[in-house]
Design an enzyme around this catalytic site. Structure first.
Site, mmCIF file in Angstrom:
data_model
loop_
_atom_site.group_PDB
_atom_site.id
_atom_site.type_symbol
_atom_site.label_atom_id
_atom_site.label_comp_id
_atom_site.label_asym_id
_atom_site.label_seq_id
_atom_site.Cartn_x
_atom_site.Cartn_y
_atom_site.Cartn_z
ATOM 1 N N HIS A 7 0.823 -1.215 0.000
ATOM 2 C CA HIS A 7 0.000 0.000 0.000
ATOM 3 C C HIS A 7 0.858 1.267 0.000
ATOM 4 C CE1 HIS A 7 0.995 0.850 4.178
ATOM 5 N NE2 HIS A 7 0.848 -0.454 4.394
ATOM 6 N N GLU A 77 -1.955 -7.417 7.431
ATOM 7 C CA GLU A 77 -0.631 -7.283 8.046
ATOM 8 C C GLU A 77 -0.543 -8.108 9.317
ATOM 9 O OE1 GLU A 77 2.440 -7.167 7.892
ATOM 10 O OE2 GLU A 77 2.885 -5.069 7.451
#
Length: 174
Positions: A7, A77
């Site tokens: 990202h 994550e």
């Protein structure tokens, strides 16, 4: 081809905070990075797009392409437990994030973390052979995605496998 993207930048990335499951949005630089990557990948027709459910990954994926996004928890994550949101400079202890016995701070076990990432990419390779797949995820996931496709880092330093914000890796999908 399998395209793996970290990202764009968040404020936490910019100031050196531990990330993880904290659901932070992209900052202005992260938005700009995602648009730059959109330009780079604009001629790629993605057959499927998989994305972490955290907003920073989803925002990045939405800027890169207009395809339907499939949220997948396996590429969220790593849970950094009590470290999340803390400045890296605040932590004086040395933490070996790759040690299966590291249990301090309630960090997600590395064996479990790696397994979910490897399971995800095994499934992608089995079910989408020959397709263009975009995966938008996070730095930690990117490290072990590289391990899946390239093997362990030759020098043993996993940080050499860490992706920068909006960096893309490309792997054959045959």
């Amino acid at each position: 081809m399998i395209y793996i993207v970290r990202h764009g930048q968040t404020n936490d990335n910019a100031i050196g905070r531990y990330g993880g499951r904290i659901d932070t949005p992209l900052n202005q630089k992260g938005i700009e990075q995602a648009y730059e990557l959109h330009e780079k990948l604009k001629n790629v027709k993605f057959d499927k797009v998989f994305v972490s459910p955290l907003q920073r990954a989803y925002q990045t994926a939405n800027i890169i392409c207009s395809n339907e996004k499939i949220k997948d928890e396996r590429i969220i994550e790593r849970d950094n437990g009590e470290l999340e949101g803390r400045l890296k400079t605040e932590i004086t202890e040395i933490i070996n994030f790759n040690d299966p016995n590291e249990r301090r701070f309630n960090i997600e076990n590395i064996v479990d973390f790696r397994k979910r990432i490897f399971d995800f990419f095994k499934e992608i390779k089995e079910n989408y052979r020959g397709k263009n797949i975009l995966v938008v995820t996070h730095a930690g996931v990117g490290i072990y995605a590289r391990c899946f496709f390239e093997g362990e880092p030759p020098d043993g330093n996993y940080m050499n496998y860490k992706l920068n914000n909006c960096e893309v890796l490309e792997y054959e999908n045959d």
